[in-house]
Write an enzyme that holds these catalytic residues in place. Structure first.
Site, PDB file in Angstrom:
ATOM      1  N   ASN A   9       0.823  -1.211   0.000  1.00 16.92           N
ATOM      2  CA  ASN A   9       0.000   0.000   0.000  1.00 16.92           C
ATOM      3  C   ASN A   9       0.862   1.270   0.000  1.00 16.92           C
ATOM      4  O   ASN A   9       1.511   1.590   0.997  1.00 16.92           O
ATOM      5  CB  ASN A   9      -0.909  -0.059   1.240  1.00 16.92           C
ATOM      6  CG  ASN A   9      -1.882   1.075   1.307  1.00 16.92           C
ATOM      7  OD1 ASN A   9      -1.562   2.199   0.941  1.00 16.92           O
ATOM      8  ND2 ASN A   9      -3.076   0.793   1.793  1.00 16.92           N
ATOM      9  N   ASP A  68      -2.079  -4.336  10.560  1.00 20.21           N
ATOM     10  CA  ASP A  68      -3.461  -4.623  10.185  1.00 20.21           C
ATOM     11  C   ASP A  68      -4.338  -3.637  10.943  1.00 20.21           C
ATOM     12  O   ASP A  68      -4.089  -3.368  12.122  1.00 20.21           O
ATOM     13  CB  ASP A  68      -3.834  -6.075  10.522  1.00 20.21           C
ATOM     14  CG  ASP A  68      -4.966  -6.568   9.640  1.00 20.21           C
ATOM     15  OD1 ASP A  68      -5.102  -6.076   8.500  1.00 20.21           O
ATOM     16  OD2 ASP A  68      -5.724  -7.441  10.080  1.00 20.21           O
ATOM     17  N   ASP A 151     -13.183   6.683   6.223  1.00 16.35           N
ATOM     18  CA  ASP A 151     -12.898   8.088   6.573  1.00 16.35           C
ATOM     19  C   ASP A 151     -14.121   9.011   6.457  1.00 16.35           C
ATOM     20  O   ASP A 151     -14.304   9.874   7.319  1.00 16.35           O
ATOM     21  CB  ASP A 151     -11.756   8.638   5.697  1.00 16.35           C
ATOM     22  CG  ASP A 151     -10.390   8.153   6.159  1.00 16.35           C
ATOM     23  OD1 ASP A 151     -10.315   7.568   7.260  1.00 16.35           O
ATOM     24  OD2 ASP A 151      -9.405   8.363   5.433  1.00 16.35           O
ATOM     25  N   LYS A 171      -5.026  14.369   9.560  1.00 16.52           N
ATOM     26  CA  LYS A 171      -5.399  12.994   9.917  1.00 16.52           C
ATOM     27  C   LYS A 171      -4.201  12.251  10.515  1.00 16.52           C
ATOM     28  O   LYS A 171      -4.322  11.570  11.537  1.00 16.52           O
ATOM     29  CB  LYS A 171      -5.929  12.245   8.684  1.00 16.52           C
ATOM     30  CG  LYS A 171      -6.303  10.804   9.006  1.00 16.52           C
ATOM     31  CD  LYS A 171      -6.756   9.989   7.816  1.00 16.52           C
ATOM     32  CE  LYS A 171      -6.784   8.520   8.203  1.00 16.52           C
ATOM     33  NZ  LYS A 171      -7.054   7.620   7.091  1.00 16.52           N
TER      34      LYS A 171
HETATM   35  P1  IMP Z   1      -5.581  -2.261   6.518  1.00 15.47           P
HETATM   36  O1  IMP Z   1      -5.347  -3.448   7.378  1.00 15.47           O
HETATM   37  O2  IMP Z   1      -4.805  -1.067   6.978  1.00 15.47           O
HETATM   38  O3  IMP Z   1      -5.388  -2.534   5.055  1.00 15.47           O
HETATM   39  O4  IMP Z   1      -7.085  -1.829   6.705  1.00 15.47           O
HETATM   40  C1  IMP Z   1      -8.168  -2.711   6.441  1.00 15.47           C
HETATM   41  C2  IMP Z   1      -9.401  -1.906   6.156  1.00 15.47           C
HETATM   42  O5  IMP Z   1      -9.746  -1.123   7.312  1.00 15.47           O
HETATM   43  C3  IMP Z   1      -9.267  -0.887   5.021  1.00 15.47           C
HETATM   44  O6  IMP Z   1      -9.552  -1.476   3.775  1.00 15.47           O
HETATM   45  C4  IMP Z   1     -10.295   0.143   5.395  1.00 15.47           C
HETATM   46  O7  IMP Z   1     -11.578  -0.273   5.011  1.00 15.47           O
HETATM   47  C5  IMP Z   1     -10.232   0.138   6.919  1.00 15.47           C
HETATM   48  N1  IMP Z   1      -9.280   1.184   7.391  1.00 15.47           N
HETATM   49  C6  IMP Z   1      -8.061   0.986   7.952  1.00 15.47           C
HETATM   50  N2  IMP Z   1      -7.477   2.164   8.238  1.00 15.47           N
HETATM   51  C7  IMP Z   1      -8.332   3.120   7.840  1.00 15.47           C
HETATM   52  C8  IMP Z   1      -8.277   4.543   7.857  1.00 15.47           C
HETATM   53  O8  IMP Z   1      -7.299   5.189   8.291  1.00 15.47           O
HETATM   54  N3  IMP Z   1      -9.349   5.171   7.363  1.00 15.47           N
HETATM   55  C9  IMP Z   1     -10.433   4.516   6.874  1.00 15.47           C
HETATM   56  N4  IMP Z   1     -10.521   3.211   6.793  1.00 15.47           N
HETATM   57  C10 IMP Z   1      -9.477   2.493   7.292  1.00 15.47           C
END
Ligand code: IMP
Length: 191
Positions: A9, A68, A151, A171
């Protein structure tokens, strides 16, 4: 000091680089020539972060970490939590997920929620876990166009704007990920 970050990412990588001391060089999956996806079969954020970090450590035998994140909504018993990315089903969009949350919370007074990030670090073959959280409330409708994921429907406590109405800097100064990354950074600098 070099560290592999078990994520593809770019948004996160950018946020990380700006938060970590310049003496810490974060290598992306692309930097180390890894183009695949790592499965996330865990039932908690902690499990998934560990699975991803161990996967990369087993492949490269280098210091590495994985994260995560998810949003936990109190009135939904902590949902979507570890399933945040695919809450509205496999292949769903961020908008689908937000719509599902707003629909489920219709008529429910308690809109409290929190974002949580777990970072799992493997450093000199030892395991360390860092956590960051930000508490807040789910809005009644989508607001703002910046950021990603949930968000547009999340207002952190003490704020009047959703994460999607804030600049990236705003943020990043209060986010769950920023707090977890700060703990990782403090740990690495004090070693
Ligand atoms: P990841 O593990 O950081 O990839 O997050 C998994 C999912 O959680 C993402 O696809 C978002 O749907 C949600 N998410 C995680 N962090 C954020 C954030 O900072 N803002 C909004 N959604 C988030």
């Amino acid at each position: 000091m070099k560290l592999i970050f078990a994520s593809g990412n770019q948004y996160k990588l950018q946020e990380l680089q700006s938060k970590l001391n310049s003496s810490i060089e974060v290598l992306s999956m692309r930097d180390v020539g890894f183009a695949g996806d790592i499965d996330e079969p865990g039932e908690t954020l902690e499990e998934n972060a560990k699975i991803k970090a161990e996967y990369i450590h087993n492949l490269f035998h280098e210091n590495c970490f994985a994260d995560d994140s998810g949003i936990e909504i109190n009135a939904l018993n902590g949902e979507p939590g570890v399933y945040s990315a695919r809450y509205a089903g496999e292949g769903c969009s961020f908008a689908d997920n937000n719509e599902k949350v707003l629909e489920k919370l219709k008529g429910i007074e308690d809109r409290t929620a929190r974002f949580r990030t777990v970072i799992h670090l493997i450093y000199d073959n030892q395991h360390y876990v860092f956590e960051g959280e930000v508490k807040g409330k789910i809005t009644m409708t989508n607001k703002g166009v910046d950021g990603f994921g949930y968000d547009p429907i999340f207002i952190p406590d003490g704020q009047i704007k959703t994460f999607a109405e804030m600049t990236l800097d705003e943020k990043n100064s209060i986010s769950h990920r920023a707090k977890a990354v700060q703990k990782l950074s403090d740990f690495l600098l004090n070693r």
